[in-house]
Each structure stands twice: as structure tokens, then as C-alpha cells.
Design an enzyme around this catalytic site. Structure first.
Site, short mmCIF file in Angstrom:
data_model
loop_
_atom_site.label_atom_id
_atom_site.label_comp_id
_atom_site.label_asym_id
_atom_site.label_seq_id
_atom_site.Cartn_x
_atom_site.Cartn_y
_atom_site.Cartn_z
CG ASN A 110 -2.00 1.11 1.32
OD1 ASN A 110 -1.85 1.98 0.33
ND2 ASN A 110 -2.79 1.05 2.28
CE LYS A 166 -0.82 1.27 6.10
NZ LYS A 166 -2.17 1.24 6.83
NE ARG A 212 -6.27 1.59 -0.13
CZ ARG A 212 -6.49 2.48 0.37
NH1 ARG A 212 -5.47 3.11 1.60
NH2 ARG A 212 -7.61 3.34 0.55
CG HIS A 248 -12.87 3.79 3.03
ND1 HIS A 248 -13.70 4.73 3.58
CD2 HIS A 248 -11.85 4.19 3.12
CE1 HIS A 248 -12.80 5.76 3.87
NE2 HIS A 248 -11.66 5.25 3.83
CG LEU A 305 -17.49 5.41 11.57
CD1 LEU A 305 -18.38 5.20 12.86
CD2 LEU A 305 -18.01 6.39 10.72
NE ARG A 365 -9.94 12.26 4.17
CZ ARG A 365 -9.99 11.22 3.73
NH1 ARG A 365 -10.81 10.78 2.72
NH2 ARG A 365 -9.25 10.21 4.39
CG ASP A 416 -6.59 9.79 18.21
OD1 ASP A 416 -7.69 9.31 18.56
OD2 ASP A 416 -5.73 9.25 17.43
N GLY A 474 -10.97 1.87 12.85
CA GLY A 474 -10.35 2.48 13.99
C GLY A 474 -11.41 2.88 15.06
N GLY A 508 -14.89 2.94 14.39
CA GLY A 508 -16.10 1.75 14.31
C GLY A 508 -15.88 0.75 15.34
CD GLU A 535 -8.53 -0.74 4.03
OE1 GLU A 535 -7.97 -0.05 4.69
OE2 GLU A 535 -8.92 -0.55 2.64
#
Ligand code: AMP
Length: 402
Positions: free
Chosen positions: A7, A14, A95, A184, A213, A245, A286, A334, A336, A388
Site C-alpha cells: 500500500n 505499508k 492497493r 474504501h 469509521l 475532512r 483523534d 479504528g 467503528g 485490508e
């Protein structure tokens, strides 16, 4: 079967190496601050086993190629490594954020596919070039190994025209391909599939609302296993309130800011993408910090939480109307997966519509699919951890088996 998932972002990569026979992680890592004076490569080899071993290297990393080369050296280390021979890697999966209308499924990367990803750069100017860097590096370092692109937009290609069109002059769709694409997708598809398994049902018979989320946030209406609407649009800015955002705003805000605050289009774009959302409302992006601030009496933090969860609820209502019957609502990513308060506030007052959370189940720590609604709730509510990398590797396994 070993699959390496990459990714690649603008200044980071990553990566994760998975053994798909057991769906276990052989190694995972991160190359950070590419192009800066001090970069970092970190790799965890054989995580979760007795032989777990962490390797770190801090040094200037000129570009993606040198970063990935360092990572591959760690993966191939004679003593601790997990790749003895690069030919042991069956495929490298990438990805790719924006596949436009060109890609409906994971695709083996050829020169034509790379050209199509490049063609979609105007739709994702920050992401697609970085994804292409990752592909080129992997093609060089793993010459002869199959490379597969998995697109964030692919799952949403089943959204029907009445849901993906904006009410703009039709030529803008024809010439510029301006429409809703959604993002997503890998995560929404993965948690929908995992939820079906957990419910003991077939995905094709389920209507679901999947709520991702994290730092980025989006919600998808899934009808008979297929995406039929989603909140992110042409770009990953529309819909829910995110870390930095804005999500939905009156589109005339752009003109207002230009005329009255003398902002140019770059400044407005930055404002909406980087300085808005939770951060814009309370200075914190956060959710853990927001809860701490609320506990300390910070009213703006309380407002930010209220604005985000109210928007979530509004879209749950919209997607219930889209689907008619909703078998389950799924929370993931994270926030959710970890935040019972956000889940409660996002569904508060929906009991008359057949949605009732089980307060006790909702507050436990969850690392696997967990039902958090009451037995009599007409619509079940689940927390399903997203993964993912595993989702991408599974998609690639399917491509390789064809
Ligand atoms: P993701 O993009 O999925 O990695 O999610 C990142 C976000 O999840 C962070 O910015 C936090 O806001 C949120 N998060 C992570 N852990 C927790 C937690 N234990 N409680 C609440 N929010 C969390």
C-alpha cells in the site's frame, strides 16, 4: 502460497507478507518519510509467534525504490527473514485508490493497466501516482512475479446511474467522468463478507449498511451483497464527517470562501481536506483525544462528536430508505471497532425503526466479529474488524486461481 501486499502512499509504503494457506501474517512493515532527511523502515517478522523479531533502520530514504529495497532486504534476511527466494512469492498485490470506470475487479497489471491507472490520475492526484511508484518498484524488485492491482473503487462499480450521477450538466460526466465513485471498497466488501459468515447466511441474500469509521469515514448501502450507494463521491471528501475532512458541505461554500475570504481554489481544497472535519470543529482529529477533551469539559470537542455522530445517523436513515429491508448494520475501522460511544450516538433514537443496541455487548473489547444488538432488534448490529491487507490478498488468491 505467499502474497506480498503493498500500500504505497506519497511518502510511505505499508507492506505485509501473508501465507494464504493459513491466512497468517509472515511479516508486516512500514517505510516512512521517503524523501526526507531522516527516513525509517520498520519490519515485524513472524509476528505473534515465539520467533517474532522487529527490525528497524533509520536513514535517509531517497525514493520509493530505495525504501522498498531496504524492506525486501529485511524480509530476505538470511537468519530472521521470511523470503528465502523471491520466486517463493506467488504474487504482489497493490492497493490502488482510483480505478475510475475502467476496473470492476482486481486486475493483473500489464502495460495497458498501468496506462489506465495513469489516465485516472486527475481523479486521484495524490494517490494514484504514489500507487504507481509502488507498482514500478515491485516490478523491478520482483521481476517475473505476477503483480495485481486491487482498486478502492471497484466494489462500488455496481452502484446504479441514478445513485452515481450528480445533477450537473451531462457533458461533465461524458468529458470529465465526473460522478460518484466511492472508496474504501475493499474494506466494505470484506466486512460485508465476514458479517455474512458470522450470521451464517449467504452474502447474496443480505441487505447491509457498512460503516467504515477511521481517519477516513464512509458508509455503503449493500443490496444482495452488492454496493448500491456510498457516501464518498468523485473524491474521498463527500459524505460523513472525518478526522480532517469536512464530508458534505453546501457546494456554494466554495464560492463564498473565494468571494468573501479571498481564498484560491488550492486553499479551499486544503481547508476542506486537511483542516476541517473533527479537527476543524475542535482542533483534535483523534477520537481518543476528543473523548479525553470532553471529559475535561471541552465544549467544542463535545460538539465535534455530536456533529459526526448526527451525520452518521442521518446517512443510516438515508440508506435504510434506499434498501427498504436492512438485515445488519456493520461498524468497522479504528473508531467503528473501538468506540462504543460513537456507535451508540450514531444509532440513538432508531429503536422505532427496529434497531436496538445491547448496551453491555456494545461496551466490550472486540477483536473478532461481534453481535452488539439485542436479540429482538429487527436489524442486527455487528462490529467486524476490517483487515485490508488480508482482503487484498484474498482477492489476489481468487485472481491466481482463475
Ligand atoms: P483507522 O484509519 O482505521 O486506522 O482509524 C484511525 C482512527 O481510529 C484514529 O484517528 C482514532 O480516531 C480512532 N481510534 C483508534 N483507536 C481508538 C479507540 N480505542 N477509541 C476510539 N477511537 C479510536
Amino acid at each position: 502460497m505467499k502474497i506480498l501486499v503493498i500500500n504505497s502512499g506519497s511518502s510511505s509504503i505499508k507492506f505485509q507478507l501473508l501465507d494464504m494457506a493459513r491466512e497468517s501474517v509472515l511479516a508486516s512493515g512500514l517505510v516512512e518519510r521517503i524523501g526526507e532527511p531522516q527516513g525509517l523502515v520498520k519490519c515485524i517478522l513472524k509476528p505473534g509467534t515465539e520467533k517474532e523479531h522487529v527490525v528497524k533502520k533509520t536513514q535517509a530514504i531517497k525514493d520509493h525504490t530505495s525504501g522498498m529495497r531496504l524492506a525486501v532486504e529485511m524480509l530476505s534476511d538470511k537468519d530472521q527473514g521470511v523470503i528465502a527466494d523471491k520466486r517463493d512469492v506467488s504474487a504482489v498485490g497493490h492497493r490502488v485508490v482510483h480505478g475510475g470506470e475502467d476496473f470492476h475487479e482486481p486486475t493483473v497489471i500489464t502495460a495497458e493497466v498501468l496506462a489506465a491507472i495513469e489516465k485516472n490520475i486527475p481523479l486521484a492526484p495524490l494517490h494514484n501516482p504514489a500507487n504507481m511508484d509502488g507498482i514500478r518498484v515491485a516490478q523491478e524488485l520482483f521481476a517475473g512475479v505476477v503483480q495485481v492491482a486491487v482498486f478502492d473503487t471497484a466494489f462500488h462499480q455496481t452502484i446504479p446511474p441514478h445513485a452515481y450521477h450528480y445533477a450537473l450538466p451531462y457533458e461533465l460526466y461524458e468529458k470529465e467522468r465526473i460522478r460518484r465513485y466511492g472508496f474504501h471498497g475493499t474494506s466494505h466488501k470484506f466486512v460485508a463478507g465476514e458479517c455474512a459468515k458470522a450470521m451464517g447466511r449467504s452474502l447474496e441474500e443480505l441487505n447491509l449498511i457498512t460503516i467504515h469509521l477511521g481517519n477516513g469515514c464512509s458508509m455503503t448501502a449493500v443490496e444482495n451483497g452488492k454496493s448500491v450507494d456510498t457516501t464518498l463521491g468523485l473524491t474521498p471528501l463527500e459524505g460523513l464527517v472525518m478526522g480532517t475532512r469536512s464530508g458534505d458541505v453546501d457546494p456554494a461554500i466554495h464560492a463564498f470562501l473565494a468571494r468573501n475570504c479571498h481564498m484560491d481554489i488550492e486553499a479551499i481544497d486544503r481547508l476542506l481536506n486537511k483542516d476541517s472535519g473533527l479537527k476543524g470543529l475542535c482542533g483534535l482529529n483523534d477520537m481518543r483525544d476528543i473523548h479525553a477533551a470532553i471529559a475535561a469539559g471541552n465544549e467544542r470537542a463535545k460538539l465535534a462528536l455530536a456533529v459526526q455522530t448526527y451525520r452518521n445517523k442521518k446517512y443510516v436513515g438515508a440508506f435504510m430508505a434506499v434498501l427498504g429491508r436492512v438485515d445488519a448494520i456493520i461498524f468497522t475501522a479504528g473508531i467503528g471497532e473501538n468506540d462504543g460511544v460513537v456507535r451508540t450516538m450514531s444509532l440513538q433514537g432508531l429503536e422505532p425503526f427496529g434497531i436496538s443496541l445491547d448496551r453491555e455487548a456494545n461496551t466490550q473489547r472486540m477483536t473478532k466479529p461481534t453481535l452488539i444488538s439485542q436479540a429482538e432488534s429487527r436489524t442486527q448490529v455487528w462490529v467486524i474488524p476490517t483487515n485490508e491487507e488480508l482482503a487484498i490478498a484474498r482477492e489476489i488468491k481468487v485472481v491466481l486461481s482463475r
